[in-house]
Design an enzyme around this catalytic site. Structure first.
Site, PDB file in Angstrom:
ATOM      1  N   HIS A  64      -8.116   0.572  -4.345  1.00  0.00           N
ATOM      2  CA  HIS A  64      -9.076   0.441  -3.230  1.00  0.00           C
ATOM      3  C   HIS A  64      -9.781   1.780  -3.054  1.00  0.00           C
ATOM      4  O   HIS A  64      -9.199   2.739  -2.542  1.00  0.00           O
ATOM      5  CB  HIS A  64      -8.274   0.033  -1.972  1.00  0.00           C
ATOM      6  N   ASP A  99      -4.596   3.341  -2.297  1.00  0.00           N
ATOM      7  CA  ASP A  99      -5.689   3.740  -1.401  1.00  0.00           C
ATOM      8  C   ASP A  99      -6.225   5.104  -1.812  1.00  0.00           C
ATOM      9  O   ASP A  99      -5.547   6.120  -1.661  1.00  0.00           O
ATOM     10  CB  ASP A  99      -5.186   3.782   0.044  1.00  0.00           C
ATOM     11  N   SER A 120       0.850  -1.197   0.000  1.00  0.00           N
ATOM     12  CA  SER A 120       0.000   0.000   0.000  1.00  0.00           C
ATOM     13  C   SER A 120       0.879   1.238   0.000  1.00  0.00           C
ATOM     14  O   SER A 120       1.654   1.472   0.942  1.00  0.00           O
ATOM     15  CB  SER A 120      -0.881   0.017   1.246  1.00  0.00           C
ATOM     16  N   MET A 124     -12.055   4.186  -1.315  1.00  0.00           N
ATOM     17  CA  MET A 124     -12.754   4.530  -0.066  1.00  0.00           C
ATOM     18  C   MET A 124     -13.417   5.878  -0.299  1.00  0.00           C
ATOM     19  O   MET A 124     -13.006   6.912   0.245  1.00  0.00           O
ATOM     20  CB  MET A 124     -11.746   4.559   1.086  1.00  0.00           C
ATOM     21  N   ASP A 133      -6.588  -6.220   4.674  1.00  0.00           N
ATOM     22  CA  ASP A 133      -5.958  -4.899   4.602  1.00  0.00           C
ATOM     23  C   ASP A 133      -6.059  -4.190   5.950  1.00  0.00           C
ATOM     24  O   ASP A 133      -7.163  -3.940   6.441  1.00  0.00           O
ATOM     25  CB  ASP A 133      -6.697  -4.084   3.518  1.00  0.00           C
ATOM     26  N   MET A 161      -8.928   7.961  -1.164  1.00  0.00           N
ATOM     27  CA  MET A 161      -9.808   8.469  -0.090  1.00  0.00           C
ATOM     28  C   MET A 161     -10.309   9.860  -0.449  1.00  0.00           C
ATOM     29  O   MET A 161      -9.549  10.687  -0.962  1.00  0.00           O
ATOM     30  CB  MET A 161      -9.036   8.538   1.225  1.00  0.00           C
ATOM     31  N   HIS A 208      -1.031  -1.636  -4.153  1.00  0.00           N
ATOM     32  CA  HIS A 208      -2.347  -1.311  -3.574  1.00  0.00           C
ATOM     33  C   HIS A 208      -2.445   0.211  -3.451  1.00  0.00           C
ATOM     34  O   HIS A 208      -1.657   0.849  -2.754  1.00  0.00           O
ATOM     35  CB  HIS A 208      -2.452  -1.993  -2.213  1.00  0.00           C
ATOM     36  N   MET A 214     -11.500  -5.691   5.671  1.00  0.00           N
ATOM     37  CA  MET A 214     -10.729  -4.638   6.345  1.00  0.00           C
ATOM     38  C   MET A 214     -10.463  -5.075   7.788  1.00  0.00           C
ATOM     39  O   MET A 214     -11.385  -5.429   8.522  1.00  0.00           O
ATOM     40  CB  MET A 214     -11.507  -3.318   6.370  1.00  0.00           C
TER      41      MET A 214
HETATM   42  C1  DX5 Z   1      -6.460   1.894   5.319  1.00  0.00           C
HETATM   43  C2  DX5 Z   1      -5.944   1.482   3.967  1.00  0.00           C
HETATM   44  C3  DX5 Z   1      -4.853   0.482   4.045  1.00  0.00           C
HETATM   45  C4  DX5 Z   1      -3.635   0.984   4.764  1.00  0.00           C
HETATM   46  C5  DX5 Z   1      -2.811  -0.156   5.201  1.00  0.00           C
HETATM   47  O1  DX5 Z   1      -7.550   2.722   5.154  1.00  0.00           O
HETATM   48  O2  DX5 Z   1      -6.971   0.914   3.189  1.00  0.00           O
HETATM   49  O3  DX5 Z   1      -4.512   0.002   2.761  1.00  0.00           O
HETATM   50  O4  DX5 Z   1      -2.841   1.813   3.981  1.00  0.00           O
HETATM   51  O5  DX5 Z   1      -1.754   0.361   5.935  1.00  0.00           O
HETATM   52  P1  DX5 Z   1      -1.102  -0.456   7.120  1.00  0.00           P
HETATM   53  O6  DX5 Z   1      -0.511  -1.691   6.509  1.00  0.00           O
HETATM   54  O7  DX5 Z   1      -0.078   0.479   7.657  1.00  0.00           O
HETATM   55  O8  DX5 Z   1      -2.193  -0.762   8.095  1.00  0.00           O
HETATM   56 ZN    ZN Z   2      -6.391  -0.224   1.365  1.00  0.00          ZN
END
Ligand code: DX5
Ligand code: ZN
Length: 218
Positions: free
Chosen positions: A65, A34, A7, A67, A174, A36, A32, A136
């Protein structure tokens, strides 16, 4: 086959190309990403233009991913930017089945993510349509959070549901996974492991990737 998805949330955003290259050379399988929006989760990260720029710099599978609220408005944009797999949250739509078809209609693999408090039975009637389920193990929004222990049982239950239907789809986990708990996450039934801080907060990204892979396989 267990795969490691790094990630980039915890990578150096001023040096994404460098950090991704180090992770890729060290044997990471997927990237990955993320995404947001400051509404679905209380944080804002990156959008399609960054995905597009990174796509030109890496051969990894791009695992995006989302969000975000109103994910249906952005599926095409992320697909066009180079995503290989697009994962949406079940909590972000009233029309999950339609959203999954939209992702597949773009020729991309479709994943659905569940927040820690969302039961797996919301997937019972759509799991046949999916390429991946994402459990999650933290509340989404930030890297570096602690793994929520009830996720182990949830992963096992999801794995049983997948197996009971004779499916071979990916089961991704994740949040809060590191070398100390990756073994148990894999034993619970996950085959795609996301790791952000365990990889990119390390001084030696390459060594961290190898440590995770070794710990996950043994
Ligand atoms: C959280 C993300 C994850 C996060 C994982 O909202 O979806 O992908 O970056 O990070 P770690 O491995 O540090 O928990
Ligand atoms: Zn993620």
């Amino acid at each position: 086959m267990i795969k490691l998805a790094s990630s980039i949330l915890s990578a150096d955003f001023a040096n994404l190309e460098r950090d991704i290259r180090i992770a890729e050379e060290a044997g990471v399988d997927w990237l990955h990403v993320d995404v947001m929006d400051g509404h679905f989760v209380p944080n804002i990260t990156i959008g399609p233009p960054v995905v597009r720029s990174l796509r030109a710099k890496s051969n990894l599978i791009f695992d995006v991913h989302l969000m975000i609220e109103n994910p249906e408005l952005y599926i095409k944009s992320f697909a066009d930017s180079g995503a290989d797999i697009i994962t949406v949250h079940a909590e972000a739509t009233n029309h999950l089945h339609r959203l999954i078809q939209m992702i597949k209609g773009e020729g991309k693999k479709a994943g659905v993510a569940l927040n820690p408090s969302t039961p797996i039975n919301v997937l019972e009637h759509v799991v046949e349509e999916l390429d991946m389920v994402l459990i999650m193990s933290v509340n989404p929004g930030f890297g570096g959070q602690e793994f929520i222990k009830s996720a182990y049982e949830k992963i096992s239950s999801m794995k049983r549901l997948i197996d009971s239907k004779g499916l071979t789809i990916d089961l991704q986990v994740d949040g809060g996974v590191g070398p100390d708990n990756i073994g148990r996450v894999v034993k619970s039934g996950a085959n795609i492991i996301v790791a952000g801080s365990a990889i990119f907060n390390s001084k030696d990204i390459s060594a961290a990737v190898k440590k995770m892979k070794d710990a996950g396989i043994s």
